[in-house]
Design an enzyme around this catalytic site. Structure first.
Site, PDB file in Angstrom:
ATOM      1  N   SER A 152       0.742  -0.989   0.209  1.00 52.15           N
ATOM      2  CA  SER A 152       0.232   0.206  -0.104  1.00 52.15           C
ATOM      3  C   SER A 152       0.950   1.031   0.550  1.00 52.15           C
ATOM      4  O   SER A 152       1.995   1.356   0.147  1.00 52.15           O
ATOM      5  CB  SER A 152      -1.253   0.224   1.610  1.00 52.15           C
ATOM      6  OG  SER A 152      -1.142   1.185   1.251  1.00 52.15           O
ATOM      7  N   TYR A 165      -1.373  -0.472  11.148  1.00 55.42           N
ATOM      8  CA  TYR A 165      -1.586  -0.995   9.879  1.00 55.42           C
ATOM      9  C   TYR A 165      -0.512   0.179   8.958  1.00 55.42           C
ATOM     10  O   TYR A 165       0.293  -1.205   8.148  1.00 55.42           O
ATOM     11  CB  TYR A 165      -2.670  -0.132   8.581  1.00 55.42           C
ATOM     12  CG  TYR A 165      -3.074  -0.676   7.315  1.00 55.42           C
ATOM     13  CD1 TYR A 165      -3.511  -1.833   6.753  1.00 55.42           C
ATOM     14  CD2 TYR A 165      -2.942   0.253   6.204  1.00 55.42           C
ATOM     15  CE1 TYR A 165      -3.415  -2.265   5.588  1.00 55.42           C
ATOM     16  CE2 TYR A 165      -2.651   0.099   4.753  1.00 55.42           C
ATOM     17  CZ  TYR A 165      -2.950  -1.358   4.710  1.00 55.42           C
ATOM     18  OH  TYR A 165      -3.688  -1.293   2.964  1.00 55.42           O
TER      19      TYR A 165
END
Length: 245
Positions: A152, A165
């Site tokens: 990501s 995250y």
């Protein structure tokens, strides 16, 4: 656009076996369908048996071949069992896509229970490590293979209220870069794709879904990575929507 199956079958990956985690929905399902449309046999890996079967049926309806493997990435023994099944039944693993991931949006790090931290890191970082450790030996034996980790842009940028995250994705990036160097002598290529906002339902933000990247956009990049000319490989692909959602 999400969920669309390639209507034209090709044979670019005929005879190859691809294992895709998080294959029951979103990016994982799109990648599975794309690789199946190129002739690969797909092992669909996820926890949701009914959704895995739905993706399997969609691939079969389009002329492709897929098998399901209900599996929790937090369970090391089930990953070892999967690898044993792949070896005994298929005798090869040409492509491994580590796509499965979770996130706890909107929580500051100090508000996050340690159990949630452990689950997130176990899924997003330990899971790919266990999958590589289990399946890369088949690639080493064949002196050929592709490993693609789906990361990501949060693995490159600060993410307030998403520190855990982001940490998992920074870690996945570092794992990928280093693993690529370890496996290059075995003719195995290891790449990472870092998308921005993707229309998967993963985030509950108010962003315009039509302006987000679509799962098929990521699948198309995977298709490019696993069909590169043999003398080179792409280490990382950063993906952003053309218009900010």
């Amino acid at each position: 656009m999400s969920g669309r199956i390639q209507s034209t079958m090709t044979e670019e990956l005929k005879g190859q076996l691809a294992v895709v985690t998080g294959a029951a929905r979103g990016i994982g399902a799109a990648i599975s369908k794309r690789l199946a449309s190129m002739g690969a046999t797909i092992i669909l890996v996820a926890r949701d048996k009914s959704r895995l079967q739905k993706v399997q049926q969609e691939i079969a309806a389009a002329g492709g071949t897929a098998h399901t493997a209900e599996l929790d990435l937090l369970d090391e023994s089930s990953i070892v069992s999967l690898a044993r099944t792949v070896e005994t039944q298929h005798h090869r693993c040409d492509i491994l896509i580590n796509n499965a991931g979770i996130g706890y949006a909107g929580k500051s790090l100090i508000e996050m229970p340690s159990a949630d931290w452990d689950t997130l890191m176990g899924t997003n970082l330990r899971g790919p490590y266990l999958m590589v450790r289990a399946l890369a030996p088949l690639m080493i034996r064949a002196r050929s293979g592709h490993i693609v980790n789906i990361s990501s842009l949060a693995g490159h940028n600060p993410l307030p209220n998403g520190a855990a995250y982001a940490a998992s994705k920074w870690g996945l990036n570092g794992l990928t870069y280093s693993l690529a160097e370890e496996l290059r002598p075995h003719n195995i290529r290891v790449s990472v794709i870092a998308p921005g906002s993707v229309n998967t339902g993963f985030s509950h933000s108010n962003k315009d879904p039509n302006k987000k990247l679509q799962p098929e956009d990521v699948a198309n990049v995977v298709a490019m990575l696993v069909t590169q000319a043999p003398q080179s490989f792409v280490s990382e692909v950063l993906m952003r929507p053309t218009q900010k959602p």
